[in-house]
Design an enzyme around this catalytic site. Structure first.
Site, short mmCIF file in Angstrom:
data_model
loop_
_atom_site.label_atom_id
_atom_site.label_comp_id
_atom_site.label_asym_id
_atom_site.label_seq_id
_atom_site.Cartn_x
_atom_site.Cartn_y
_atom_site.Cartn_z
N GLU A 1 2.54 5.02 -4.09
CA GLU A 1 2.49 5.93 -5.27
C GLU A 1 3.82 6.63 -5.51
O GLU A 1 4.09 6.97 -6.68
CB GLU A 1 1.35 6.94 -5.09
CG GLU A 1 -0.02 6.31 -5.19
CD GLU A 1 -0.37 5.41 -4.00
OE1 GLU A 1 0.12 5.69 -2.90
OE2 GLU A 1 -1.06 4.41 -4.20
N ASP B 1 -9.07 3.76 -2.24
CA ASP B 1 -10.06 4.15 -1.22
C ASP B 1 -11.35 4.67 -1.84
O ASP B 1 -11.55 5.87 -1.99
CB ASP B 1 -9.45 5.21 -0.30
CG ASP B 1 -8.24 4.67 0.45
OD1 ASP B 1 -8.06 3.43 0.48
OD2 ASP B 1 -7.47 5.48 0.98
N ASP C 1 0.85 -1.20 0.00
CA ASP C 1 0.00 0.00 0.00
C ASP C 1 0.88 1.25 0.00
O ASP C 1 2.11 1.17 0.16
CB ASP C 1 -0.89 -0.05 1.25
CG ASP C 1 -1.99 1.00 1.22
OD1 ASP C 1 -2.35 1.46 0.12
OD2 ASP C 1 -2.50 1.35 2.31
C1 GLC Z 1 -4.81 3.32 2.78
C2 GLC Z 1 -5.30 2.11 2.00
C3 GLC Z 1 -6.37 1.40 2.78
C4 GLC Z 1 -5.82 1.00 4.15
C5 GLC Z 1 -5.31 2.24 4.89
C6 GLC Z 1 -4.61 1.88 6.20
O1 GLC Z 1 -5.81 4.26 2.88
O2 GLC Z 1 -5.76 2.46 0.73
O3 GLC Z 1 -6.83 0.27 2.09
O4 GLC Z 1 -6.80 0.37 4.90
O5 GLC Z 1 -4.37 2.93 4.08
O6 GLC Z 1 -3.53 1.06 5.99
#
Ligand code: GLC
Length: 796
Positions: A413, A481, A410
């Site tokens: 980017e 998200d 995650d």
């Molecule tokens: C980001 C991710 C989400 C995750 C959050 C906490 O917003 O896109 O899926 O739950 O971080 O890690």
């Protein structure tokens, strides 16, 4: 003194305005061909200030690279080499390359590129006025726009299926709270397909800088254009005459997915965050108690010690091995999140190692870049370096040793609070703007390669948020998200379908919506769509209401459960669908524009979210507030999956769409292998493969594929594959001999024939007559056949 100051000021102002004048951006045009030569397999055309190079990659793929400074020719996306031979002919005004399947005509003055079919129909060409040119380092290609031209593709992009009239930017970004119109999102796939005059072509702009696509949005419908802030005008042109063949070519060029672990195709339960091992185990136990099938559970950031990657919280996840063993005993696989940011904290292993070995991004003066993410101040690994990727990959022992099998990448980017990582941040020789769009893919690559090594012969499951063309080789993606409202559910489907065009087959959205709380109706509806989403994951943001299937009242739970059961029944079909992606690049979720390209109704915004799920199923997403829906059925005949009702296509039909019955249709002639309901992919089931065939007037076939679902032995021939043919003219179904050395887990095949009554009187399966036997369930007929390469015996 005052007078002196005054004149100095005037002088300075004149000087600075001159400077300003000089700084006006100059447009440089490509100019005329001044010399032409062939260097091995490359055609080189020099103009006054630049050089164009042309390669043939395959008869349907030609690459054009136009550059002012030819530097090292590398690509993160492309895994193929050009053909060894290139032939061309030359006349006074033109150069011509004819591959036998595609023609490129190059006019010399000015230098312009036009692509044709071999029967001289123009596929796509430079805008005669502007072609390719530069403003500073920014390079742009202007193309002629045809009256009826439509565009599909670009991966994770909002907006309509037909991108005509829209413009987009590629700049991987962390976009919480994005809307169905936001751009850019998290991923960059600079590949689109153009459609006009009954023709198809594809174009992949392999340039990782911030890039721009304008499909006639702001050009008075005269031209389309694409370009990038810097780098070369470097594109691959695809001339195959079907969208699926173009996808096949694009994924040949940029790679295809490997077979995913079967467990990752089951139901996945996630949340930010289950706060302790005890809570995760409780959730897993409840799935069992409620007899709801599931395979995967996730740990979001709170399993870590102060969000430090490759650590476990010592209090709440005190004994990871015992915790994961317990999950395994309940047939659950654990996926844990990892972010790229390494907390600045002396004494923390990954920080110390990274600093000692200089593994992190820096400023030009060598200072390490610091950006803040969940753990606070962080350094960012340079995933563009081989040694850093190896180090990152090896660090996963902290997760693999206790038994984690899935790795969720995650914030890559990369995200840093404030979003504005300075342009002077360096990853080795690359400055950030050049490689931002590929950072996430290189992280996913490091994760995949590292965990694959650590897991031995087991397939890791990798999921990433940021991506670039080629990511399908390493990872699944999800769409970030999203939010808990209907328009987002429909947007999610378009994103999934669009990502499929760009080679990403294993794709998911946060079912239920990440932010906000869905109504029970939306949750039920979205879950039913999840059955037909390549990756079926329920996920929600911290602070939202709990989302698990049993949180919505008994009635809704029953619907959700039935839908999840349907996913498990369909797994043999879904797994065969992934084999198709692995072999040809064709995605599991397919916009109707792939198979019904010339049918303008599929682009109608009313029907644009509909898709084929595999070869045989058509799914129509429906908002949670609507209980009937207009569904467009393309040419052919269709059966409603839930009750066998038959429809004639090439028109819209108005159908019932209650929350417990999403409109799903089977194409006449469709062949769908299914199994009985199991509680997890670890269960063997009853050993019967239910081969469903829906009667149609045209012959059809299906490639059934099976392997152990977890290892790489399939690469050495350990699989079970056979083709199933249905031929209505001969009244036969035949199953080819089994290919591969794997023994199917199904001992018997139950043949279920839908809609045959009245259409066929006698019927043969592999040469033997079968009796058409009435079945209580909407008039189906079935027989049982031995499987596993033994002679086929029909059992009535
Ligand atoms: C980001 C991710 C989400 C995750 C959050 C906490 O917003 O896109 O899926 O739950 O971080 O890690």
């Amino acid at each position: 003194m005052k007078r002196y100051c005054c004149s100095l000021f005037i002088l300075l102002s004149i000087y600075s305005s001159c400077l300003f004048a000089q700084q006006h951006m100059e447009t440089k045009i490509l100019g005329n061909a001044e010399s032409v030569s062939k260097q091995n397999n490359v055609l080189v055309i020099k103009t006054k200030e630049s050089e164009a190079r042309i390669w043939i990659y395959s008869p349907t793929i030609i690459r054009v690279n136009i550059s002012k400074v030819h530097s090292a020719d590398t690509s993160f996306a492309v895994i193929q080499k050009p053909a060894e031979k290139l032939e061309y002919s030359e006349s006074t005004n033109e150069l011509l390359i004819n591959t036998g399947s595609l023609k490129l005509s190059i006019s010399k003055s000015p230098l312009r590129f036009s692509f044709y079919t071999t029967d001289n129909k123009v596929l796509s060409e430079d805008d005669a006025r502007f072609g390719t040119n530069w403003q500073g380092t920014k390079v742009v290609n202007y193309r002629k726009l045809y009256k009826d031209e439509k565009f599909i593709g670009l991966g994770e992009k909002t907006g309509d299926l037909n991108r005509r009239g829209s413009s987009y930017i590629n700049w991987n970004s962390d976009v919480p709270d994005h809307t169905p119109k936001s751009d850019p999102l998290y991923e960059t796939f600079p590949f689109f397909v153009g459609l006009h005059n009954g023709l198809t072509y594809g174009l992949f702009f392999d340039n990782t800088h911030k890039s721009y696509f304008d499909f006639g949005a702001s050009t008075d419908d005269t031209m389309s254009w694409f370009g990038a802030d810097a780098g070369d005008m470097n594109y691959y042109f695809f001339g195959a005459q079907s969208v699926s063949k173009i996808i096949e070519d694009y994924t040949w060029l940029t790679g295809r997915m490997q077979m995913p672990p079967l467990w990752s195709l089951g139901y996945q339960q996630c949340r930010w965050s289950y706060m302790s091992a005890e809570e995760v185990l409780n959730i897993a136990e409840t799935f069992h108690k409620e007899k709801i099938p599931a395979d995967v559970i996730y740990c979001d950031i709170d399993y870590m010690d102060h969000y430090k990657i490759f650590t476990w919280n010592k209090t709440t996840f005190a004994n990871p091995k015992a915790f994961i063993d317990q999950l395994k005993s309940m047939n659950f696989h654990l996926v844990t999140i990892v972010d790229p940011g390494i907390k600045v904290e002396p004494g923390y292993k990954q920080y110390d190692e990274g600093v000692a070995k200089n593994y992190f991004a820096t400023y030009p003066n060598g200072e390490k870049y610091v950006g803040s993410v969940w753990p606070g101040r962080c350094h960012f690994p340079d995933f563009f370096r081989d040694d850093v990727r190896k180090w990152w990959g090896a660090s996963f022992t902290a997760l693999t040793e206790p038994g984690v099998e899935g790795f969720w990448n995650d914030m890559n980017e990369p995200a840093a609070w404030g979003q504005n990582i300075p342009s002077i941040v360096k990853f080795g020789d690359y400055y950030m703007p050049e490689v931002r769009n590929v950072y996430g893919m290189e992280m996913a690559r490091a994760t995949f390669e590292g965990t694959k090594k650590l897991l031995g012969n087991k397939r890791p499951f990798v999921l990433t948020r940021a991506a670039y063309s080629g990511t399908q080789r390493y990872s699944a993606v999800w769409t970030g998200d999203n939010s808990a409202y209907d328009a987002h559910m429909l947007l999610g489907q378009r994103l999934v379908n669009s990502l499929g065009i760009t080679g990403m087959s294993l794709v998911g959205v946060d079912i239920g919506g990440f932010t906000g709380d869905p109504t029970p109706e939306l949750m039920v509806r979205w879950n039913s769509l999840g059955v037909y989403t390549p990756m079926f994951r329920n996920h929600a943001m911290q602070g939202t209401k709990y989302r698990e299937p049993w949180r919505w009242g008994k009635e809704n739970e029953a619907i959700i459960k039935k839908d999840i059961e349907q996913r498990y029944k369909l797994l043999p079909y879904i797994y065969s669908g992934y084999y198709q992606s692995h072999q040809t690049g064709l995605p599991l979720s397919r916009t109707l524009a792939i198979n019904y390209t010339q049918d303008t109704s599929v682009f109608n915004t009313k029907y644009q979210n509909q898709f084929l799920f595999g070869d045989a199923l058509l799914v129509a997403p429906v908002e949670s507030t609507r209980f009937t829906e207009d569904v467009y059925l393309p040419a052919g005949e269709w059966y409603r999956l839930s009750n066998g009702e038959k429809f004639t296509g090439s028109k819209a039909v108005h159908v019932e769409a209650p929350l417990n019955n999403l409109p799903v249709f089977v194409k006449a002639g469709g062949i769908i292998p299914m199994q009985n309901v199991i509680q997890s992919t670890n269960e063997k089931g009853d050993g019967i493969l239910e081969l469903n065939v829906w009667y149609g007037k045209e012959a059809n076939s299906f490639v059934y594929y099976e392997d152990d679902g977890s290892s790489y032995n399939y690469e050495n021939g350990e699989y079970y594959k056979r083709e199933i043919y249905f031929d209505p003219a001969k009244s036969t179904i035949s199953l080819s001999a089994v290919e591969g050395s794997f023994t199917s887990k199904y001992n018997k095949i139950k043949l279920v024939m839908h809609g045959f009554k009245g259409n066929i009187k006698t019927f043969k399966v592999n040469g033997k007559a079968v009796k058409i036997w009435p079945d209580a369930e909407h008039g189906t007929d079935y027989s049982l056949i031995d499987n596993n390469s033994k002679p086929i015996i029909i059992i009535y």
